[in-house]
Each structure stands twice: as C-alpha cells, then as structure tokens.
Design a protein around this motif. Structure first.
Motif, short mmCIF file in Angstrom:
data_model
loop_
_atom_site.label_atom_id
_atom_site.label_comp_id
_atom_site.label_asym_id
_atom_site.label_seq_id
_atom_site.Cartn_x
_atom_site.Cartn_y
_atom_site.Cartn_z
N CYS A 30 0.85 -1.19 0.00
CA CYS A 30 0.00 0.00 0.00
C CYS A 30 0.89 1.24 0.00
CB CYS A 30 -0.92 0.01 1.22
SG CYS A 30 -2.02 -1.43 1.32
N GLU A 31 0.41 2.30 -0.61
CA GLU A 31 1.20 3.52 -0.77
C GLU A 31 0.83 4.56 0.28
OE1 GLU A 31 2.02 6.98 -4.16
OE2 GLU A 31 0.68 5.29 -4.56
N VAL A 32 1.84 5.26 0.80
CA VAL A 32 1.59 6.37 1.72
C VAL A 32 1.05 7.54 0.89
CG1 VAL A 32 2.60 8.00 3.35
CG2 VAL A 32 3.41 5.63 3.29
N ALA A 33 -0.25 7.79 1.01
CA ALA A 33 -0.91 8.82 0.20
C ALA A 33 -0.90 10.18 0.89
CB ALA A 33 -2.35 8.41 -0.11
N LEU A 62 3.94 0.22 11.55
CA LEU A 62 3.82 1.67 11.49
C LEU A 62 3.60 2.22 12.88
CD1 LEU A 62 1.51 2.11 8.36
CD2 LEU A 62 3.99 1.83 8.45
N ARG A 63 4.29 3.31 13.20
CA ARG A 63 4.14 3.96 14.50
C ARG A 63 3.93 5.45 14.28
NH1 ARG A 63 9.36 1.28 17.67
NH2 ARG A 63 8.64 -0.89 17.64
N THR A 64 3.01 6.03 15.05
CA THR A 64 2.78 7.46 14.97
C THR A 64 2.94 8.09 16.35
OG1 THR A 64 0.40 7.15 15.30
CG2 THR A 64 1.18 7.27 13.02
N GLY A 65 3.38 9.35 16.37
CA GLY A 65 3.56 10.09 17.61
C GLY A 65 2.30 10.82 18.01
N ASP A 66 2.46 11.79 18.92
CA ASP A 66 1.30 12.50 19.48
C ASP A 66 0.47 13.19 18.42
OD1 ASP A 66 2.05 11.65 21.96
OD2 ASP A 66 2.99 13.54 22.57
N ASN A 67 1.09 13.70 17.37
CA ASN A 67 0.36 14.39 16.31
C ASN A 67 0.47 13.67 14.97
OD1 ASN A 67 -0.42 16.68 17.96
ND2 ASN A 67 1.74 17.29 17.90
N GLY A 68 0.90 12.42 14.99
CA GLY A 68 1.13 11.69 13.75
C GLY A 68 -0.14 11.10 13.17
N ARG A 69 -0.21 11.10 11.84
CA ARG A 69 -1.29 10.46 11.11
C ARG A 69 -0.75 9.97 9.77
NH1 ARG A 69 -3.51 14.26 14.16
NH2 ARG A 69 -5.61 14.07 15.01
N VAL A 70 -1.26 8.84 9.30
CA VAL A 70 -0.81 8.29 8.02
C VAL A 70 -2.02 7.75 7.27
CG1 VAL A 70 0.64 6.60 6.84
CG2 VAL A 70 1.41 7.61 9.00
N ARG A 71 -2.13 8.10 5.99
CA ARG A 71 -3.16 7.50 5.13
C ARG A 71 -2.47 6.59 4.12
NH1 ARG A 71 -8.36 8.22 3.55
NH2 ARG A 71 -8.57 10.10 4.82
N LEU A 72 -2.92 5.33 4.06
CA LEU A 72 -2.41 4.36 3.09
C LEU A 72 -3.48 4.10 2.03
CD1 LEU A 72 -0.77 1.69 5.42
CD2 LEU A 72 0.34 3.64 4.31
N ARG A 73 -3.04 4.05 0.79
CA ARG A 73 -3.93 3.71 -0.33
C ARG A 73 -3.47 2.38 -0.91
NH1 ARG A 73 -3.85 8.35 -3.26
NH2 ARG A 73 -1.89 7.71 -4.24
N VAL A 218 -18.41 9.63 18.41
CA VAL A 218 -18.04 9.37 17.02
C VAL A 218 -17.21 10.52 16.47
CG1 VAL A 218 -18.91 8.97 14.69
CG2 VAL A 218 -20.08 7.96 16.64
N ARG A 219 -17.64 11.74 16.76
CA ARG A 219 -16.94 12.92 16.26
C ARG A 219 -15.51 13.00 16.80
NH1 ARG A 219 -20.81 16.00 16.73
NH2 ARG A 219 -20.48 16.61 18.90
N ALA A 220 -15.34 12.67 18.08
CA ALA A 220 -14.02 12.72 18.69
C ALA A 220 -13.07 11.72 18.02
CB ALA A 220 -14.11 12.44 20.19
N ALA A 221 -13.58 10.53 17.72
CA ALA A 221 -12.75 9.52 17.05
C ALA A 221 -12.40 9.94 15.63
CB ALA A 221 -13.47 8.18 17.05
N LEU A 222 -13.38 10.46 14.89
CA LEU A 222 -13.13 10.87 13.51
C LEU A 222 -12.18 12.06 13.46
CD1 LEU A 222 -16.69 10.48 11.95
CD2 LEU A 222 -14.74 8.92 11.76
N ASP A 223 -12.24 12.94 14.45
CA ASP A 223 -11.31 14.08 14.48
C ASP A 223 -9.86 13.61 14.58
OD1 ASP A 223 -13.32 15.92 14.28
OD2 ASP A 223 -13.37 16.44 16.41
N ARG A 224 -9.64 12.50 15.27
CA ARG A 224 -8.28 11.97 15.42
C ARG A 224 -7.77 11.35 14.11
NH1 ARG A 224 -7.87 7.90 20.14
NH2 ARG A 224 -5.70 7.88 19.36
N LEU A 225 -8.66 11.13 13.16
CA LEU A 225 -8.28 10.58 11.87
C LEU A 225 -8.27 11.64 10.76
CD1 LEU A 225 -10.40 7.29 11.99
CD2 LEU A 225 -7.94 7.51 12.44
N SER A 226 -8.61 12.85 11.12
CA SER A 226 -8.70 13.91 10.11
C SER A 226 -7.34 14.52 9.83
CB SER A 226 -9.67 15.01 10.58
OG SER A 226 -9.16 15.63 11.76
N GLY A 227 -7.27 15.33 8.80
CA GLY A 227 -6.01 16.02 8.48
C GLY A 227 -5.16 15.31 7.46
N VAL A 228 -5.53 14.09 7.09
CA VAL A 228 -4.83 13.34 6.05
C VAL A 228 -5.86 12.75 5.09
CG1 VAL A 228 -2.74 12.85 7.37
CG2 VAL A 228 -4.69 11.32 7.54
#
Length: 228
Positions: A30-33, A62-73, A218-228
C-alpha cells in the motif's frame, strides 16, 4: 530455429516473467498517500521516517507520535488511516493479486487475505467489497472481520478495543486472551455491528452488545483521523 533466436526468446520470456513478478509484488504493498506529524516504519527492527509515496508491505510496522497520522492507499481500492499514538503491523497483506499477471482478478482467482494487528491507538478503514477471502483486524482483546465496509478500531491504554461502523457490517469476536464469553451472546458467537453501531471489548469480559454511539464520541474519534 537458430541458437541466437532461441537465446533471444529465452531472454524475452525471462524479462516478461520478472516484470510480472515485480508487478505482483508491487501490488501487494500500500502507498503512503498522505501523512502528518511523527510517523515511522519499522522493518526487521530498523525504524525509518515515512515519506509520501513510500510503499508499505507485509511485515511492516507503522508507529505514529502524538500528532502523527498516516493515510495508506491500497491497490484494491481500500484505504487505511492510522491515527495519533498508534502502532499497527501489516501481519498479512495479500490483496488478491493474480501472481501471473499482477492484475486484480476481482478476487475470483486470488482470494484476498489481509490481517492487521493494532496494538494501540486508532485505525480507520474503508475496505473495498470482496466476494471471497478475509480482511481482519486483531487487537489484544478482539478480532474484527469484514468483507467490505467503512469502520474504525481503537485500542485504549487498558487494551480495551472499541469498534464503530460507518457503513456496512462487521463481526467482532473476543480476542484469544479474553475471558472466553461474549456478554449476552455466548462463547462462540460474534457481535455483529451494523452502520452507526459500535461495541467495546475488554480482555477480561469479552465484547458488549452492539449499540449506537453518541454523536460526540463518534466525532471525537473521527477528528483523530482527520487532516490526512
């Protein structure tokens, strides 16, 4: 047929075979999009910063830090979003590729076989429907299985697993370390979660019955996945 012609045909066949193998291997990754913040990939004990366009294959962690996010395609159309403070291992990544052509066969010939291990943090997924094979997410306290849907899985500090479904349906079983019973359903039956529903699984108690989550959760969880 002359010897030079035979050699040329042999070389052409070898190049074609190597190309098909390369295509098939590439399709299994999968590619890091998109990414943000601190995000690394660990392969064979070696940690490297993730970059846009990197290809992540079977066995990678894969590991992410306090502000880390990754989207894979992924080549089958599925996508993953790894939230902040998360650790995800691509334990098994067979996306249903025809080994001979490297082309997606619609899963008729090459059944999809994907197993992900989420040890902590949050994972959002949009899984392309498949007629065969499996796509599962394992955590310390649950196993979530789908064919095609959009859902998220979260593992808390106490190893509790929470699963919420945005579309489609998932089946959630207590993990191997759980007490052995799913509350209200018996030992062997999964909790089936439909759209807008969720369940919480604990190592000591198994999984709760599916219920609709409050909008703010639900909103709190989705916010943690936003930005990518």
């Amino acid at each position: 047929m002359t010897t030079p012609m035979k050699h040329a045909m042999r070389d052409a066949a070898l190049i074609a075979a190597m190309t098909m193998v390369a295509l098939a291997a590439r399709a299994q990754a999968c590619e890091v999009a998109a990414l943000a913040g601190d995000a690394t990939r660990v392969v064979a004990g070696q940690a490297q910063p993730l970059r846009l366009g990197d290809r992540v294959g079977e066995g990678a962690q894969l590991r992410t830090g306090d502000n880390g996010r990754v989207r894979l395609r992924c080549p089958d159309g599925s996508s993953l979003v790894v939230g902040d403070r998360s650790q995800l291992t691509l334990t098994r990544l067979n996306l249903g590729i025809d080994a001979g052509t490297g082309v997606m066969p619609g899963y008729a010939e090459g059944a999809r076989d994907v197993s992900l291990l989420l040890e902590r943090g949050l994972l959002g997924q949009k899984v392309t429907p498949s007629g065969s094979g499996r796509w599962e997410v394992r955590t310390p306290s649950a196993v979530t299985a789908v064919r095609g849907t959009e859902f998220l899985v979260e593992v808390g500090d106490n190893e509790q697993t929470s699963v919420h479904v945005q579309s489609g349906q998932v089946a959630v079983l207590p993990g191997p370390r759980a007490a052995g019973r799913t509350r209200g359903l018996g030992a062997q039956l999964p909790v089936v979660v439909d759209r807008a529903g969720g369940t919480d699984c604990e190592v000591s108690q198994g999984c709760s019955a599916a219920t609709q989550w409050p909008a703010d959760r639900v909103r709190a969880a989705l916010d943690r996945l936003s930005g990518v």
